[in-house]
Design a protein around this motif. Structure first.
Motif, PDB file in Angstrom:
ATOM      1  N   SER A 115      13.284  51.652  89.256  1.00  0.00           N
ATOM      2  CA  SER A 115      13.538  51.685  87.814  1.00  0.00           C
ATOM      3  C   SER A 115      15.012  51.906  87.529  1.00  0.00           C
ATOM      4  CB  SER A 115      12.708  52.787  87.155  1.00  0.00           C
ATOM      5  OG  SER A 115      11.333  52.551  87.307  1.00  0.00           O
ATOM      6  N   TYR A 141      13.718  43.365  74.976  1.00  0.00           N
ATOM      7  CA  TYR A 141      12.680  43.795  75.912  1.00  0.00           C
ATOM      8  C   TYR A 141      12.830  45.270  76.260  1.00  0.00           C
ATOM      9  CZ  TYR A 141      10.288  44.667  80.286  1.00  0.00           C
ATOM     10  OH  TYR A 141       9.503  45.245  81.255  1.00  0.00           O
ATOM     11  N   ALA A 145       9.943  47.881  75.749  1.00  0.00           N
ATOM     12  CA  ALA A 145       9.363  48.487  76.948  1.00  0.00           C
ATOM     13  C   ALA A 145       9.647  49.979  77.015  1.00  0.00           C
ATOM     14  CB  ALA A 145       9.910  47.798  78.202  1.00  0.00           C
ATOM     15  N   PHE A 153       1.128  50.247  80.370  1.00  0.00           N
ATOM     16  CA  PHE A 153       1.336  49.186  81.350  1.00  0.00           C
ATOM     17  C   PHE A 153       0.356  49.325  82.508  1.00  0.00           C
ATOM     18  CE2 PHE A 153       5.560  49.141  79.322  1.00  0.00           C
ATOM     19  CZ  PHE A 153       5.721  47.785  79.110  1.00  0.00           C
ATOM     20  N   SER A 200       4.111  49.556  87.090  1.00  0.00           N
ATOM     21  CA  SER A 200       3.907  50.074  85.737  1.00  0.00           C
ATOM     22  C   SER A 200       5.065  50.967  85.304  1.00  0.00           C
ATOM     23  CB  SER A 200       2.585  50.841  85.653  1.00  0.00           C
ATOM     24  OG  SER A 200       2.607  51.977  86.507  1.00  0.00           O
ATOM     25  N   LEU A 203       8.281  48.585  84.795  1.00  0.00           N
ATOM     26  CA  LEU A 203       8.222  47.796  83.565  1.00  0.00           C
ATOM     27  C   LEU A 203       8.536  48.621  82.322  1.00  0.00           C
ATOM     28  CD1 LEU A 203       5.048  45.592  84.187  1.00  0.00           C
ATOM     29  CD2 LEU A 203       7.436  44.865  84.226  1.00  0.00           C
ATOM     30  N   SER A 204       8.259  49.920  82.381  1.00  0.00           N
ATOM     31  CA  SER A 204       8.513  50.774  81.218  1.00  0.00           C
ATOM     32  C   SER A 204       9.882  51.432  81.255  1.00  0.00           C
ATOM     33  CB  SER A 204       7.443  51.870  81.132  1.00  0.00           C
ATOM     34  OG  SER A 204       7.488  52.706  82.274  1.00  0.00           O
TER      35      SER A 204
END
Length: 331
Positions: A115, A141, A145, A153, A200, A203-204
């Protein structure tokens, strides 16, 4: 040296205070392990008095003891390295944590590092193409997000990639029936089970890219970059040694905090994926009012966060010469 001793003292005091508050708050929770056992075993004809006697013999403590006596007994055991015994399963808390903690570290360390570095890369691109379509798309995005919790997610990934398309397993941390070992089938199975939980969180992770974008844009406007160009330095040297390094400095402390607090993020994530890690047993211990397991997990989380902040304090001056001398006896 005086600064170091002062910080070490603050670390010890912080850990002690948090453990004490956790103990008090947990013991003041409504219900206890006996109530949970009674609720489950009533249908089997087991009397409440027999259940309480079994729990007392199993754990070596009485959950009905006054809170001050229970606190003294618990802290005395902790100082001896004994985290107690699970009131529900009868296993030693230290053994349960030792069995689950490496899996949580494996899962969340990958998620945290990916991340962070994905956010750095995207943020640098957004700053380089500021005002362009790429910047607009990635910024949109990242804002969306970053405002969506990671467990949303997680649920979507399980729904589509596990249940509907059956690409990844729905639960577990390793393939069932496979002997653990350093073999490719087992390692690939472990990775396969970790893909969705890690994805997950990645993506966040839009906040990191937005922070990197803002820091990079701010650095790009500094006068020392103009001086660097006048000196004839290459774009690569300017980008790596000037822009990237100075843009990353404000994110360093946040990264260290995320490393320390990543265990708290495992609670919901491991529950969604039925990933048997420390967060999973923490949820179970809350359901069962299992005080020793709850306190043991909270202790690990507290120590991880405090140590991460301590390391950040010690190392920040090494990567940012502008704060050199802060960690000195004259501070």
């Amino acid at each position: 040296m005086r600064w170091l001793l002062k910080r070490l003292g603050q670390v010890v005091i912080t850990i002690y205070v948090v453990i004490t508050l956790s103990f008090v708050l947990i013991r003041l929770m409504p219900g206890n392990v006996i109530d949970a056992l009674i609720a489950q075993l009533e249908t089997e004809g087991v009397e409440a008095s027999q259940i309480q006697a079994q729990v007392t013999n199993l754990a070596g403590i009485d959950p009905e003891d006054p809170i001050h006596i229970a606190y003294i007994d618990y802290m005395t055991d902790v100082l001896r390295g004994d985290l107690g015994t699970s009131l529900w399963s009868g296993k030693e808390v230290s053994v349960m944590i030792a069995d689950t903690l490496p899996w949580t570290v494996f899962l969340l360390s990958w998620a945290t590092f990916l991340s962070f570095f994905v956010g750095i890369a995207l943020g640098a691109l957004m700053a380089y193409y500021e005002g362009g379509r790429l910047d607009l798309g990635l910024t949109s995005y990242a804002m969306v997000a970053g405002s969506i919790p990671y467990y949303v997610f997680a649920v979507l990934l399980v729904l589509f990639l596990s249940y509907r398309y059956q690409i990844f397993p729905t639960s577990g941390r390793a393939p069932n029936g496979m002997t653990p070992g350093f073999t490719w089938p087992y390692i690939s199975g472990v990775i396969n089970h970790a893909v969705l939980p890690v994805l997950s969180l990645v993506l966040s992770g839009g906040i990191a890219s937005l922070s990197m974008r803002g820091n990079s844009i701010r650095v790009l406007g500094e006068d020392y970059l103009r001086v660097a160009r006048l000196r004839g330095l290459s774009d690569r040297t300017i980008a790596v040694q000037y822009v990237a390094r100075n843009a990353l400095l404000p994110m360093y402390t946040g990264f260290m905090i995320s490393l320390g607090s990543m265990f708290s993020g495992a609670v919901i994530l491991e529950t969604v994926f039925s990933y048997y890690g420390m967060g999973f047993i923490l949820v179970q211990s809350v359901d069962h009012r299992d005080y020793p397991v709850m306190l043991g997990c909270f202790m690990v989380i507290t120590i991880a966060v405090v140590v991460a902040l301590f390391v950040a304090d010690l190392t920040y001056s090494k990567i940012d010469p502008r704060v050199e001398g802060t960690n000195s006896d004259t501070y």
